[in-house]
Write a protein that holds these residues in place. Structure first.
Motif, mmCIF file in Angstrom:
data_model
loop_
_atom_site.group_PDB
_atom_site.id
_atom_site.type_symbol
_atom_site.label_atom_id
_atom_site.label_comp_id
_atom_site.label_asym_id
_atom_site.label_seq_id
_atom_site.Cartn_x
_atom_site.Cartn_y
_atom_site.Cartn_z
ATOM 1 N N ILE A 207 0.843 -1.202 0.000
ATOM 2 C CA ILE A 207 0.000 0.000 0.000
ATOM 3 C C ILE A 207 0.877 1.250 0.000
ATOM 4 N N LEU A 208 1.923 1.231 0.806
ATOM 5 C CA LEU A 208 2.785 2.412 0.922
ATOM 6 C C LEU A 208 3.598 2.646 -0.340
ATOM 7 N N HIS A 209 3.760 1.589 -1.153
ATOM 8 C CA HIS A 209 4.432 1.741 -2.451
ATOM 9 C C HIS A 209 3.421 1.819 -3.596
ATOM 10 N N ASN A 210 2.144 1.819 -3.252
ATOM 11 C CA ASN A 210 1.064 1.856 -4.244
ATOM 12 C C ASN A 210 1.148 0.689 -5.220
ATOM 13 N N LYS A 211 1.497 -0.469 -4.697
ATOM 14 C CA LYS A 211 1.576 -1.681 -5.511
ATOM 15 C C LYS A 211 0.319 -2.531 -5.334
ATOM 16 N N GLU A 212 0.107 -3.448 -6.261
ATOM 17 C CA GLU A 212 -1.027 -4.346 -6.170
ATOM 18 C C GLU A 212 -0.951 -5.203 -4.902
ATOM 19 N N LEU A 213 -2.124 -5.580 -4.390
ATOM 20 C CA LEU A 213 -2.228 -6.458 -3.234
ATOM 21 C C LEU A 213 -2.678 -7.821 -3.746
ATOM 22 N N PRO A 214 -1.743 -8.750 -3.975
ATOM 23 C CA PRO A 214 -2.097 -10.024 -4.597
ATOM 24 C C PRO A 214 -2.829 -10.953 -3.635
ATOM 25 N N ILE A 261 -8.833 -10.072 6.034
ATOM 26 C CA ILE A 261 -7.640 -9.507 6.671
ATOM 27 C C ILE A 261 -7.112 -8.350 5.827
ATOM 28 N N VAL A 262 -7.016 -8.571 4.520
ATOM 29 C CA VAL A 262 -6.498 -7.546 3.617
ATOM 30 C C VAL A 262 -7.379 -6.303 3.663
ATOM 31 N N LYS A 263 -8.674 -6.485 3.626
ATOM 32 C CA LYS A 263 -9.588 -5.347 3.668
ATOM 33 C C LYS A 263 -9.504 -4.601 4.996
ATOM 34 N N GLU A 264 -9.307 -5.341 6.087
ATOM 35 C CA GLU A 264 -9.173 -4.701 7.400
ATOM 36 C C GLU A 264 -7.898 -3.868 7.463
ATOM 37 N N VAL A 265 -6.797 -4.412 6.948
ATOM 38 C CA VAL A 265 -5.549 -3.653 6.936
ATOM 39 C C VAL A 265 -5.692 -2.418 6.053
ATOM 40 N N CYS A 266 -6.339 -2.563 4.911
ATOM 41 C CA CYS A 266 -6.593 -1.409 4.036
ATOM 42 C C CYS A 266 -7.319 -0.305 4.799
ATOM 43 N N LYS A 267 -8.353 -0.692 5.518
ATOM 44 C CA LYS A 267 -9.144 0.285 6.271
ATOM 45 C C LYS A 267 -8.301 0.990 7.336
ATOM 46 N N LEU A 268 -7.489 0.224 8.043
ATOM 47 C CA LEU A 268 -6.667 0.816 9.107
ATOM 48 C C LEU A 268 -5.620 1.769 8.546
ATOM 49 N N VAL A 269 -4.992 1.388 7.433
ATOM 50 C CA VAL A 269 -3.999 2.279 6.823
ATOM 51 C C VAL A 269 -4.682 3.564 6.347
ATOM 52 N N GLU A 270 -5.836 3.440 5.719
ATOM 53 C CA GLU A 270 -6.567 4.635 5.274
ATOM 54 C C GLU A 270 -6.916 5.545 6.457
ATOM 55 N N PHE A 283 4.958 9.263 2.881
ATOM 56 C CA PHE A 283 4.764 8.181 1.914
ATOM 57 C C PHE A 283 4.034 8.749 0.693
ATOM 58 N N ALA A 284 4.736 9.564 -0.048
ATOM 59 C CA ALA A 284 4.130 10.271 -1.186
ATOM 60 C C ALA A 284 3.683 9.325 -2.290
ATOM 61 N N ASP A 285 4.295 8.123 -2.363
ATOM 62 C CA ASP A 285 3.915 7.164 -3.396
ATOM 63 C C ASP A 285 2.592 6.464 -3.095
ATOM 64 N N ALA A 286 2.118 6.565 -1.876
ATOM 65 C CA ALA A 286 0.922 5.826 -1.456
ATOM 66 C C ALA A 286 -0.351 6.522 -1.938
ATOM 67 N N LYS A 287 -0.503 6.604 -3.236
ATOM 68 C CA LYS A 287 -1.601 7.377 -3.837
ATOM 69 C C LYS A 287 -2.974 6.861 -3.406
ATOM 70 N N ALA A 288 -3.148 5.528 -3.403
ATOM 71 C CA ALA A 288 -4.447 4.969 -3.038
ATOM 72 C C ALA A 288 -4.778 5.237 -1.576
ATOM 73 N N ALA A 289 -3.765 5.158 -0.705
ATOM 74 C CA ALA A 289 -3.996 5.434 0.714
ATOM 75 C C ALA A 289 -4.350 6.896 0.934
ATOM 76 N N LEU A 297 -6.384 -1.573 -4.981
ATOM 77 C CA LEU A 297 -5.118 -2.257 -5.241
ATOM 78 C C LEU A 297 -5.254 -3.776 -5.178
ATOM 79 N N ILE A 298 -6.372 -4.267 -4.648
ATOM 80 C CA ILE A 298 -6.566 -5.714 -4.504
ATOM 81 C C ILE A 298 -6.639 -6.375 -5.875
ATOM 82 N N THR A 299 -5.827 -7.416 -6.054
ATOM 83 C CA THR A 299 -5.767 -8.151 -7.319
ATOM 84 C C THR A 299 -5.771 -9.647 -7.020
#
Length: 365
Positions: A207-214, A261-270, A283-289, A297-299
């Motif tokens: 998330i902090l690198h704005n990469k996909e969450l596989p 779990i992934v969705k919960e972590v997403c929510k907490l980071v947001e 974390f300027a790269d974290a565009k989605a956050a 980002l979920i894939t």
């Protein structure tokens, strides 16, 4: 006063155990033995590096002569064995390392312990505690009861098979030779210093690198999640109150599907980004956050071979006999974990970009 040898004590769970032990038993001596492979990190011990009762030795658990030397020189009476190759994906692509470390390494430790503690002119007071996993029990369907200590072993990956073998060796050394062995089987750990290839830290750092969450398959694989300090507490209880020759399950009473779990972590980071404006700059790269849209980002990706559907730990025996109960709820534990990763970028960035391993090679070459 105990004198402990902690194998794999610079790894995720081992280092957290060392932190826990020195905080709760400040007069005890702790010797850490770690090979500092990719998942072992001397920086994990930074919070306790100035403690005079901590000693670190870089070495391999397969080096029986070294282990014997440490047991004798430090008058070790308690060996807590964490050292292991533990990532299932890596065991599929490269199982040899798992056989070498988890089976041969454990066997080497048991031989060293027997020679020093049992084969001399007198039997020395001792305990060999073997740390294992719930994955040795195999997989469960949605309606199956949770794993107990009496569940038959049915490992499904090279990783879990290698851990099952090590469990059996530890048991055999107790029943055949009289070595004072206990074993604990834990559920999925999470918390500070978790290597970034594992699910929860991978989600946070991606998330902090704005990469996909596989997400493997449909993401409905269920795991019981245990805060790492609660695992250390459980091992403490086994060492203090556990019966020699017994196995104890240590779980979090906390089953979650991977996708949730992934969705919960997403929510907490947001939430952290929404409540702390400085994170957008850090974390300027974290565009989605920053935009509050991390779920984009979920894939979903192809499932891995032999992926176990569900693990669940029944820790009734450990609770009834030892008084074990997790101290951390999942809500508090996962919140602490997310905050730790946001506050410790230097640690995980060094692990991910390889600069830590470069440092290790220079220091120990």
């Amino acid at each position: 006063m105990k004198k402990l040898l902690v194998t794999g004590g610079a790894g995720f769970i081992g280092a957290n155990f060392v932190h826990y032990w020195l905080a709760n038993y400040p007069n005890d001596k702790v010797v850490v033995l770690d090979a500092l492979t990719y998942a072992g990190n001397i920086a994990n011990l930074k919070p306790v590096e100035s403690n005079d009762n901590l000693a670190f030795v870089k070495g391999d658990i397969c080096d029986q002569e070294l282990v014997e030397k440490l047991l004798v020189e430090h008058s070790i009476d308690t060996l807590v064995h964490f050292a292991a190759e533990s990532h299932v994906d890596r065991s599929i692509t490269g199982p040899d390392a798992f056989i070498e470390t988890n089976i041969i390494g454990t066997y080497s430790l048991l031989k060293a312990a027997k020679k020093v503690w049992l084969d001399g002119p007198e039997v020395l007071e001792h305990r060999f505690h073997h740390v294992s996993t719930d994955e040795v029990y195999g997989t469960l369907s949605a309606d199956d009861p949770a794993f107990t200590e009496d569940t038959a072993y049915a490992p499904n990956s090279p990783y879990s098979a290698s851990k099952a073998a090590s469990d059996h060796l530890a048991r055999a050394y107790h029943h055949t030779f009289g070595l004072n062995v206990t074993t604990s089987n834990c559920s999925n750990n999470y918390g500070p210093y978790h290597f970034p290839e594992k699910l929860i830290p991978l989600v946070i750092t991606n998330i902090l690198h704005n990469k996909e969450l596989p997400i493997y398959g449909d993401g409905m694989q269920i795991r019981d999640w245990l805060y790492v300090e609660d695992h250390a507490y459980g091992i403490d209880l086994v060492l203090q109150k556990g019966q020699v020759g017994e196995n104890y399950n240590i779980g979090g009473h906390n089953e979650w599907a991977n996708i949730n779990i992934v969705k919960e972590v997403c929510k907490l980071v947001e939430n952290e980004f929404a409540n702390n404006e400085s994170l957008a700059g850090k974390f300027a790269d974290a565009k989605a956050a920053i935009a509050g849209d991390t779920k984009s980002l979920i894939t979903y990706v192809k499932d891995r071979p032999g992926h176990d559907r569900r693990y669940a730990i029944d820790a009734t025996k450990t609770q009834n006999e030892l008084g074990y109960k997790p101290r951390e709820s999942f809500e508090t534990g996962i919140a602490k974990t997310v905050k730790w990763y946001l506050e410790n970028e230097e640690w995980w960035q060094a692990v991910m970009d390889g600069s830590y391993q470069d440092w290790v090679e220079k220091q120990y070459s």
